[in-house]
Design a protein around this motif. Sequence first.
Motif, PDB file in Angstrom:
ATOM      1  N   THR A   8     -48.433 -32.679  57.368  1.00 30.16           N
ATOM      2  CA  THR A   8     -48.268 -31.550  58.002  1.00 30.16           C
ATOM      3  C   THR A   8     -47.193 -31.467  58.996  1.00 30.16           C
ATOM      4  O   THR A   8     -46.519 -30.347  58.987  1.00 30.16           O
ATOM      5  CB  THR A   8     -49.757 -31.274  58.546  1.00 30.16           C
ATOM      6  OG1 THR A   8     -50.557 -31.001  57.618  1.00 30.16           O
ATOM      7  CG2 THR A   8     -49.703 -29.786  59.319  1.00 30.16           C
ATOM      8  N   GLU A   9     -47.105 -32.271  59.917  1.00 32.37           N
ATOM      9  CA  GLU A   9     -46.057 -32.218  61.043  1.00 32.37           C
ATOM     10  C   GLU A   9     -44.684 -32.182  60.291  1.00 32.37           C
ATOM     11  O   GLU A   9     -43.727 -31.762  60.812  1.00 32.37           O
ATOM     12  CB  GLU A   9     -45.982 -33.434  61.766  1.00 32.37           C
ATOM     13  CG  GLU A   9     -47.272 -33.310  62.938  1.00 32.37           C
ATOM     14  CD  GLU A   9     -47.160 -33.992  64.045  1.00 32.37           C
ATOM     15  OE1 GLU A   9     -46.277 -34.242  64.529  1.00 32.37           O
ATOM     16  OE2 GLU A   9     -48.382 -34.568  64.299  1.00 32.37           O
ATOM     17  N   ARG A  15     -39.284 -27.405  57.592  1.00 32.23           N
ATOM     18  CA  ARG A  15     -39.225 -25.652  57.750  1.00 32.23           C
ATOM     19  C   ARG A  15     -38.502 -25.205  58.844  1.00 32.23           C
ATOM     20  O   ARG A  15     -37.765 -24.265  58.650  1.00 32.23           O
ATOM     21  CB  ARG A  15     -40.585 -25.178  57.551  1.00 32.23           C
ATOM     22  CG  ARG A  15     -41.500 -25.179  56.383  1.00 32.23           C
ATOM     23  CD  ARG A  15     -42.776 -24.606  56.226  1.00 32.23           C
ATOM     24  NE  ARG A  15     -43.175 -24.778  55.009  1.00 32.23           N
ATOM     25  CZ  ARG A  15     -44.671 -24.674  54.826  1.00 32.23           C
ATOM     26  NH1 ARG A  15     -45.641 -24.353  56.146  1.00 32.23           N
ATOM     27  NH2 ARG A  15     -45.334 -24.834  53.717  1.00 32.23           N
ATOM     28  N   ALA A  16     -38.418 -26.096  60.109  1.00 28.56           N
ATOM     29  CA  ALA A  16     -37.701 -25.465  61.192  1.00 28.56           C
ATOM     30  C   ALA A  16     -36.274 -26.063  61.255  1.00 28.56           C
ATOM     31  O   ALA A  16     -35.547 -25.685  61.984  1.00 28.56           O
ATOM     32  CB  ALA A  16     -38.328 -25.869  62.319  1.00 28.56           C
ATOM     33  N   GLY A  17     -36.145 -26.645  60.032  1.00 26.66           N
ATOM     34  CA  GLY A  17     -34.574 -27.384  60.033  1.00 26.66           C
ATOM     35  C   GLY A  17     -34.350 -28.533  60.661  1.00 26.66           C
ATOM     36  O   GLY A  17     -33.044 -29.008  61.204  1.00 26.66           O
ATOM     37  N   CYS A  22     -37.290 -35.265  62.113  1.00 36.68           N
ATOM     38  CA  CYS A  22     -38.274 -35.544  61.145  1.00 36.68           C
ATOM     39  C   CYS A  22     -38.148 -36.962  60.489  1.00 36.68           C
ATOM     40  O   CYS A  22     -39.072 -37.773  60.675  1.00 36.68           O
ATOM     41  CB  CYS A  22     -38.280 -34.590  59.868  1.00 36.68           C
ATOM     42  SG  CYS A  22     -39.304 -34.936  58.407  1.00 36.68           S
ATOM     43  N   ILE A  23     -36.795 -37.293  60.322  1.00 39.62           N
ATOM     44  CA  ILE A  23     -36.381 -38.592  59.900  1.00 39.62           C
ATOM     45  C   ILE A  23     -36.843 -39.689  60.904  1.00 39.62           C
ATOM     46  O   ILE A  23     -37.391 -40.932  60.860  1.00 39.62           O
ATOM     47  CB  ILE A  23     -35.028 -38.909  59.337  1.00 39.62           C
ATOM     48  CG1 ILE A  23     -34.896 -38.037  58.194  1.00 39.62           C
ATOM     49  CG2 ILE A  23     -34.767 -40.305  59.428  1.00 39.62           C
ATOM     50  CD1 ILE A  23     -33.454 -37.901  57.567  1.00 39.62           C
ATOM     51  N   MET A  60     -20.935 -31.966  50.707  1.00 38.85           N
ATOM     52  CA  MET A  60     -20.756 -31.351  49.410  1.00 38.85           C
ATOM     53  C   MET A  60     -21.279 -29.758  49.556  1.00 38.85           C
ATOM     54  O   MET A  60     -20.712 -28.928  48.474  1.00 38.85           O
ATOM     55  CB  MET A  60     -21.768 -32.095  48.564  1.00 38.85           C
ATOM     56  CG  MET A  60     -21.417 -33.676  48.091  1.00 38.85           C
ATOM     57  SD  MET A  60     -22.793 -34.446  47.217  1.00 38.85           S
ATOM     58  CE  MET A  60     -22.820 -33.346  45.841  1.00 38.85           C
ATOM     59  N   VAL A  61     -21.902 -29.461  50.419  1.00 40.96           N
ATOM     60  CA  VAL A  61     -22.353 -28.071  50.516  1.00 40.96           C
ATOM     61  C   VAL A  61     -21.248 -27.068  51.227  1.00 40.96           C
ATOM     62  O   VAL A  61     -20.970 -27.439  52.450  1.00 40.96           O
ATOM     63  CB  VAL A  61     -23.751 -27.872  51.283  1.00 40.96           C
ATOM     64  CG1 VAL A  61     -24.160 -26.500  51.358  1.00 40.96           C
ATOM     65  CG2 VAL A  61     -24.689 -28.653  50.446  1.00 40.96           C
ATOM     66  N   ALA A  62     -20.967 -25.984  50.679  1.00 35.56           N
ATOM     67  CA  ALA A  62     -20.072 -25.430  51.347  1.00 35.56           C
ATOM     68  C   ALA A  62     -20.978 -24.124  52.001  1.00 35.56           C
ATOM     69  O   ALA A  62     -20.548 -23.586  53.089  1.00 35.56           O
ATOM     70  CB  ALA A  62     -19.191 -24.276  50.105  1.00 35.56           C
ATOM     71  N   GLU A  63     -21.836 -23.753  51.412  1.00 36.27           N
ATOM     72  CA  GLU A  63     -22.941 -22.667  51.984  1.00 36.27           C
ATOM     73  C   GLU A  63     -24.399 -23.088  51.858  1.00 36.27           C
ATOM     74  O   GLU A  63     -24.617 -23.189  50.549  1.00 36.27           O
ATOM     75  CB  GLU A  63     -22.456 -21.230  51.933  1.00 36.27           C
ATOM     76  CG  GLU A  63     -23.120 -20.126  52.661  1.00 36.27           C
ATOM     77  CD  GLU A  63     -22.602 -18.712  52.295  1.00 36.27           C
ATOM     78  OE1 GLU A  63     -23.181 -17.714  53.077  1.00 36.27           O
ATOM     79  OE2 GLU A  63     -21.573 -18.499  51.552  1.00 36.27           O
ATOM     80  N   PHE A  64     -24.977 -22.750  52.827  1.00 34.76           N
ATOM     81  CA  PHE A  64     -26.463 -22.870  52.483  1.00 34.76           C
ATOM     82  C   PHE A  64     -27.352 -21.402  53.017  1.00 34.76           C
ATOM     83  O   PHE A  64     -27.310 -20.871  53.746  1.00 34.76           O
ATOM     84  CB  PHE A  64     -27.085 -23.883  53.693  1.00 34.76           C
ATOM     85  CG  PHE A  64     -28.645 -24.033  53.363  1.00 34.76           C
ATOM     86  CD1 PHE A  64     -28.916 -25.102  52.487  1.00 34.76           C
ATOM     87  CD2 PHE A  64     -29.585 -23.735  54.105  1.00 34.76           C
ATOM     88  CE1 PHE A  64     -30.011 -25.724  52.478  1.00 34.76           C
ATOM     89  CE2 PHE A  64     -30.910 -23.984  53.924  1.00 34.76           C
ATOM     90  CZ  PHE A  64     -31.201 -24.980  52.845  1.00 34.76           C
ATOM     91  N   HIS A  65     -27.893 -21.050  51.775  1.00 32.98           N
ATOM     92  CA  HIS A  65     -28.455 -19.703  51.722  1.00 32.98           C
ATOM     93  C   HIS A  65     -29.830 -19.606  51.995  1.00 32.98           C
ATOM     94  O   HIS A  65     -30.168 -18.769  52.744  1.00 32.98           O
ATOM     95  CB  HIS A  65     -28.035 -18.943  50.229  1.00 32.98           C
ATOM     96  CG  HIS A  65     -26.614 -19.194  49.865  1.00 32.98           C
ATOM     97  ND1 HIS A  65     -25.717 -18.157  50.311  1.00 32.98           N
ATOM     98  CD2 HIS A  65     -26.162 -19.718  49.103  1.00 32.98           C
ATOM     99  CE1 HIS A  65     -24.675 -18.418  49.810  1.00 32.98           C
ATOM    100  NE2 HIS A  65     -24.761 -19.530  49.138  1.00 32.98           N
ATOM    101  N   SER A  66     -30.688 -20.265  51.314  1.00 27.42           N
ATOM    102  CA  SER A  66     -32.046 -20.300  51.604  1.00 27.42           C
ATOM    103  C   SER A  66     -32.838 -21.528  51.477  1.00 27.42           C
ATOM    104  O   SER A  66     -32.386 -22.346  50.621  1.00 27.42           O
ATOM    105  CB  SER A  66     -32.818 -18.952  51.014  1.00 27.42           C
ATOM    106  OG  SER A  66     -32.643 -19.199  49.675  1.00 27.42           O
ATOM    107  N   SER A  67     -34.129 -21.681  51.840  1.00 22.30           N
ATOM    108  CA  SER A  67     -34.830 -22.955  51.710  1.00 22.30           C
ATOM    109  C   SER A  67     -36.173 -22.478  51.757  1.00 22.30           C
ATOM    110  O   SER A  67     -36.681 -21.619  52.387  1.00 22.30           O
ATOM    111  CB  SER A  67     -34.758 -23.822  52.510  1.00 22.30           C
ATOM    112  OG  SER A  67     -35.534 -25.027  52.681  1.00 22.30           O
ATOM    113  N   GLU A  68     -37.139 -22.989  50.907  1.00 25.31           N
ATOM    114  CA  GLU A  68     -38.707 -22.976  50.878  1.00 25.31           C
ATOM    115  C   GLU A  68     -39.172 -24.066  50.622  1.00 25.31           C
ATOM    116  O   GLU A  68     -38.902 -24.912  49.725  1.00 25.31           O
ATOM    117  CB  GLU A  68     -38.913 -21.824  49.642  1.00 25.31           C
ATOM    118  CG  GLU A  68     -40.343 -21.754  49.435  1.00 25.31           C
ATOM    119  CD  GLU A  68     -40.605 -20.822  48.370  1.00 25.31           C
ATOM    120  OE1 GLU A  68     -41.700 -21.099  47.635  1.00 25.31           O
ATOM    121  OE2 GLU A  68     -39.964 -19.789  48.103  1.00 25.31           O
TER     122      GLU A  68
END
Length: 125
Positions: A8-9, A15-17, A22-23, A60-68
């Motif tokens: 849960t944590e 989700r909060a980025g 977290c790690i 490797m990532v140019a742009e991050f659009h969304s996450s679920e």
Amino acid sequence: MTTQEVATEMVALCRAGKWEECIQKFYSPDIKSIEPEGATWGTVQGFDAIAKKGQEWQEMVAEFHSSEISDPIVAENFFSITMKSKVTMKGLDQPINMDKVCVYEVSDGKVVKEQFFYTPMPALA
């Protein structure tokens, strides 16, 4: 902490980025991380290897659009979630959807193993 509490944590932090928090809070120093066959990283172990993998991913990532991130499903000392992201990778013109199933093993309140299930992307030329 119970496996449910860890799950849960961890989900709330992700989700909060707050990936680094977290790690640091939940991963065992000897964490084993397993990617699918054909993926960029394969299997790595330990904080340093996890940090390197995360840094390489960010590069490797140019742009991050969304996450679920789904709610966790818990069974004994394991839990699983799904992660869905939309990103534009460097070298690609269009965003891509990335979906994976993540399975975590918890021992004494720490994640000791993570394993990811997804279809690896073809190498970028």
